[in-house]
Scaffold this motif. Structure first.
Motif, PDB file in Angstrom:
ATOM      1  N   LEU A 158       0.653  -1.230  -0.014  1.00  0.00           N
ATOM      2  CA  LEU A 158       0.187  -0.029  -0.031  1.00  0.00           C
ATOM      3  C   LEU A 158       0.803   1.248   0.036  1.00  0.00           C
ATOM      4  CD1 LEU A 158      -2.462  -1.108   2.866  1.00  0.00           C
ATOM      5  CD2 LEU A 158      -3.033  -1.083   0.388  1.00  0.00           C
ATOM      6  N   GLY A 159       1.963   1.004   0.464  1.00  0.00           N
ATOM      7  CA  GLY A 159       2.967   2.454   0.607  1.00  0.00           C
ATOM      8  C   GLY A 159       2.473   3.235   1.866  1.00  0.00           C
ATOM      9  N   THR A 160       1.558   2.611   2.776  1.00  0.00           N
ATOM     10  CA  THR A 160       1.090   3.383   3.899  1.00  0.00           C
ATOM     11  C   THR A 160       2.241   3.421   4.910  1.00  0.00           C
ATOM     12  OG1 THR A 160      -0.104   1.531   4.509  1.00  0.00           O
ATOM     13  CG2 THR A 160      -1.425   3.055   3.683  1.00  0.00           C
ATOM     14  N   VAL A 161       2.330   4.713   5.737  1.00  0.00           N
ATOM     15  CA  VAL A 161       3.139   4.638   6.947  1.00  0.00           C
ATOM     16  C   VAL A 161       2.504   4.644   8.171  1.00  0.00           C
ATOM     17  CG1 VAL A 161       5.147   6.273   7.651  1.00  0.00           C
ATOM     18  CG2 VAL A 161       4.638   6.214   5.029  1.00  0.00           C
ATOM     19  N   ASN A 162       3.095   3.768   9.116  1.00  0.00           N
ATOM     20  CA  ASN A 162       2.510   3.562  10.321  1.00  0.00           C
ATOM     21  C   ASN A 162       3.279   4.815  11.347  1.00  0.00           C
ATOM     22  OD1 ASN A 162       0.550   1.518  10.306  1.00  0.00           O
ATOM     23  ND2 ASN A 162       2.188   0.063  10.316  1.00  0.00           N
ATOM     24  N   ASP A 163       2.410   5.261  12.255  1.00  0.00           N
ATOM     25  CA  ASP A 163       3.047   6.187  13.284  1.00  0.00           C
ATOM     26  C   ASP A 163       4.049   5.442  14.221  1.00  0.00           C
ATOM     27  OD1 ASP A 163       3.846   8.295  14.901  1.00  0.00           O
ATOM     28  OD2 ASP A 163       1.785   8.859  15.110  1.00  0.00           O
ATOM     29  N   ILE A 164       5.286   5.205  13.671  1.00  0.00           N
ATOM     30  CA  ILE A 164       6.120   4.431  14.654  1.00  0.00           C
ATOM     31  C   ILE A 164       6.300   5.067  16.037  1.00  0.00           C
ATOM     32  CG2 ILE A 164       8.170   3.268  14.597  1.00  0.00           C
ATOM     33  CD1 ILE A 164       6.061   1.774  13.024  1.00  0.00           C
ATOM     34  N   PRO A 165       6.797   6.186  15.798  1.00  0.00           N
ATOM     35  CA  PRO A 165       7.301   6.978  17.297  1.00  0.00           C
ATOM     36  C   PRO A 165       5.966   6.777  18.347  1.00  0.00           C
ATOM     37  CG  PRO A 165       7.742   8.365  15.396  1.00  0.00           C
ATOM     38  CD  PRO A 165       7.128   7.070  14.764  1.00  0.00           C
ATOM     39  N   ALA A 166       4.791   7.075  17.722  1.00  0.00           N
ATOM     40  CA  ALA A 166       3.539   7.112  18.771  1.00  0.00           C
ATOM     41  C   ALA A 166       3.187   5.641  19.061  1.00  0.00           C
ATOM     42  CB  ALA A 166       2.444   7.423  17.894  1.00  0.00           C
ATOM     43  N   ILE A 167       3.335   4.579  18.204  1.00  0.00           N
ATOM     44  CA  ILE A 167       3.223   3.286  18.509  1.00  0.00           C
ATOM     45  C   ILE A 167       4.372   2.895  19.708  1.00  0.00           C
ATOM     46  CG2 ILE A 167       3.456   0.789  17.822  1.00  0.00           C
ATOM     47  CD1 ILE A 167       2.210   1.939  15.145  1.00  0.00           C
ATOM     48  N   GLY A 168       5.574   3.107  19.474  1.00  0.00           N
ATOM     49  CA  GLY A 168       6.751   3.072  20.271  1.00  0.00           C
ATOM     50  C   GLY A 168       6.461   3.366  21.635  1.00  0.00           C
ATOM     51  N   GLU A 169       5.974   4.733  21.829  1.00  0.00           N
ATOM     52  CA  GLU A 169       5.480   5.046  23.301  1.00  0.00           C
ATOM     53  C   GLU A 169       4.739   4.140  23.922  1.00  0.00           C
ATOM     54  OE1 GLU A 169       7.064   7.388  24.742  1.00  0.00           O
ATOM     55  OE2 GLU A 169       7.979   8.396  22.761  1.00  0.00           O
ATOM     56  N   VAL A 170       3.652   3.588  23.206  1.00  0.00           N
ATOM     57  CA  VAL A 170       2.622   2.835  23.934  1.00  0.00           C
ATOM     58  C   VAL A 170       3.523   1.413  24.372  1.00  0.00           C
ATOM     59  CG1 VAL A 170       0.770   1.016  23.293  1.00  0.00           C
ATOM     60  CG2 VAL A 170       0.866   3.688  22.481  1.00  0.00           C
ATOM     61  N   VAL A 171       4.370   0.767  23.397  1.00  0.00           N
ATOM     62  CA  VAL A 171       4.922  -0.384  23.730  1.00  0.00           C
ATOM     63  C   VAL A 171       6.087  -0.065  24.846  1.00  0.00           C
ATOM     64  CG1 VAL A 171       6.519  -2.058  22.550  1.00  0.00           C
ATOM     65  CG2 VAL A 171       4.843  -0.883  21.242  1.00  0.00           C
ATOM     66  N   ARG A 172       6.618   0.892  24.712  1.00  0.00           N
ATOM     67  CA  ARG A 172       7.717   1.175  25.915  1.00  0.00           C
ATOM     68  C   ARG A 172       6.928   1.225  27.281  1.00  0.00           C
ATOM     69  NH1 ARG A 172      12.971   3.654  23.997  1.00  0.00           N
ATOM     70  NH2 ARG A 172      13.519   1.954  23.070  1.00  0.00           N
ATOM     71  N   GLY A 173       5.734   1.942  27.037  1.00  0.00           N
ATOM     72  CA  GLY A 173       5.100   2.173  28.540  1.00  0.00           C
ATOM     73  C   GLY A 173       4.721   0.748  29.080  1.00  0.00           C
ATOM     74  N   ARG A 174       4.669  -0.411  28.215  1.00  0.00           N
ATOM     75  CA  ARG A 174       4.291  -1.616  28.899  1.00  0.00           C
ATOM     76  C   ARG A 174       5.460  -2.198  28.938  1.00  0.00           C
ATOM     77  NH1 ARG A 174      -1.243  -2.353  28.497  1.00  0.00           N
ATOM     78  NH2 ARG A 174      -0.834  -4.352  29.705  1.00  0.00           N
ATOM     79  N   GLY A 175       6.697  -1.847  28.813  1.00  0.00           N
ATOM     80  CA  GLY A 175       8.061  -2.473  29.009  1.00  0.00           C
ATOM     81  C   GLY A 175       8.388  -3.699  27.888  1.00  0.00           C
ATOM     82  N   ALA A 176       7.475  -3.869  26.734  1.00  0.00           N
ATOM     83  CA  ALA A 176       8.054  -4.704  25.983  1.00  0.00           C
ATOM     84  C   ALA A 176       8.923  -4.023  24.820  1.00  0.00           C
ATOM     85  CB  ALA A 176       6.690  -5.173  25.048  1.00  0.00           C
TER      86      ALA A 176
END
Ligand SMILES: *Cc1c(COP(=O)(O)O)cnc(C)c1O
Length: 388
Positions: A158-176
């Protein structure tokens, strides 16, 4: 009549840039830089080592990483395997949970299935209507035993771009840990691993004008002690990936990434202009629509569905080299898993093509392709119905 089709499949692979070919050639013959980078006792080895380390710096620089955080692999497929299996195995306990999505590359999906067989629970997130994985979807899927999230930066169909920095915040917040497949994103999206909350990132050279068979995995500080090697034998690459370093491939990948950094702004402008030229003409045709977010995307990769009238991708492929995403799972002859996840049925998926533009695409190519596609829309081949 013997001309090759127009090349509109840069997302599948790119030709190697002539400048990169020169760098590669210099690492092969007796008069060149052919030494084993591990032969530290003599000049041949030392020169090769210098070349490898220079390339490591070039790759790191494009993505805001430090050179010592880059591990050479044979490509993004191996990088993805190392990231997923490496993190799962380093835990030393069975079970646990990982999160990925339905629209990942097969190098992630097939590896996730392997982990499932080994007893890891896997959640496959469904993209939204725009083809994006939202931070909220990730947040809702997180469990107490989630140890890894793996999502792509840019979707290859598709060429779509995920918001990786925002998703990363969520993942970090849970320690994964957070792994990102950036095979389609490097050199097209500004990546800053010094700032982004990402622990592992996969790269490939041949999607960015380097050769096939070479890639890298970024291993950030949080992942360093939580990754188990998958290939053993000699302890190269800090023990994470053994095997004699392929100097010619590595030098070429470094050169390709350096060229991408240099050309980043100009190339983006050129591709945007070409994309506009293409879309303006194609979206004016009845029943043609662009799949995936209009705003959160790279300009290079376009997934287009031709829902009205006659349209025969198979006939078109003699004159234009593109990806018929319906044939993406060609071995099983099933429709694209990405398009199905977006809500297409098999019929619409069969009327969808991916056109991807790149460094050597010209305005003339665009106009020729548009003419050919218009003709394909107007013709009515009798065998079309069997093309699904
Ligand atoms: C091409 C690609 C891969 C595989 O990369 P190789 O270097 O060919 O192994 C993985 N993920 C994505 C998103 C890709 O586009």
């Amino acid at each position: 009549m013997n001309t090759r089709p127009l090349y509109f499949d840069y997302a599948a692979t790119t030709p190697v840039d002539e400048r990169v070919i020169q760098v590669m050639i210099e690492c092969l013959g007796f008069n060149g830089n052919f030494g084993n980078p591990a032969s530290s006792s003599h000049a041949f080895g030392q020169q090769a080592r210098q070349t490898v380390e220079n390339a490591r710096r070039q790759v790191a620089e494009l993505v805001g990483a430090q050179a010592q955080q880059i591990v050479w692999t044979s490509g993004a497929t191996e990088s993805n395997n190392l990231a997923l299996k490496g993190v799962a195995q380093a835990r030393g306990v069975s079970g646990g949970h990982i999160i990925t999505s339905q629209i990942e590359h097969k190098a992630i999906l097939d590896t996730a299935r392997q982990l499932q067989d080994a007893g890891v629970a896997v959640t496959y997130l469904v993209p939204d209507a725009e083809g994006l994985i939202t931070p909220q979807a990730v947040s809702e899927a997180m469990r107490d035993d989630t140890f890894l999230v793996s999502l792509m930066l840019v979707n290859n169909e598709l060429g779509t771009v995920n918001d990786i920095p925002a998703i990363g915040e969520v993942v970090r917040g849970r320690g994964a840990l957070f792994h990102v497949d950036a095979a389609q994103g490097a050199g097209k999206v500004a990546i800053d691993l010094a700032q982004w909350p990402v622990d592992l990132m996969s790269f490939s050279a041949h999607k960015l004008y380097g050769p096939k068979g070479i890639g890298a995995l970024y291993v950030g500080p949080r992942a360093q002690q939580r990754l188990q090697a998958q290939i053993h034998g000699g302890g190269h690459e800090g023990g994470l990936r053994s095997g004699t370093l392929a100097t010619h491939q590595i030098a070429a990948m470094g050169s390709a990434f350096a060229l991408a950094a240099e050309a980043f702004d100009d190339e983006k402008k050129i591709i945007v202009a070409l994309r506009e030229r293409l879309l303006e003409q194609l979206l004016s045709l009845p029943g043609v629509r662009l799949n995936g977010s209009i705003t959160q995307r790279i300009p290079h990769t376009l997934s287009l569905t031709f829902s009205e009238g006659e349209f025969n991708p198979a006939a078109l492929s003699h004159s234009i080299a593109f990806s018929a995403t319906s044939a993406c799972n060609s071995a099983s002859n099933t429709p694209s898993h990405v398009l199905l996840a977006l809500g297409h049925d098999a019929h619409l998926a069969g009327r969808t093509i991916r056109l991807s533009l790149g460094r050597f695409t010209t305005a003339e190519d665009i106009d020729k392709a548009v003419d050919l596609i218009k003709t394909a829309c107007a013709s009515a081949p009798a065998f079309w119905a069997t093309g699904l």
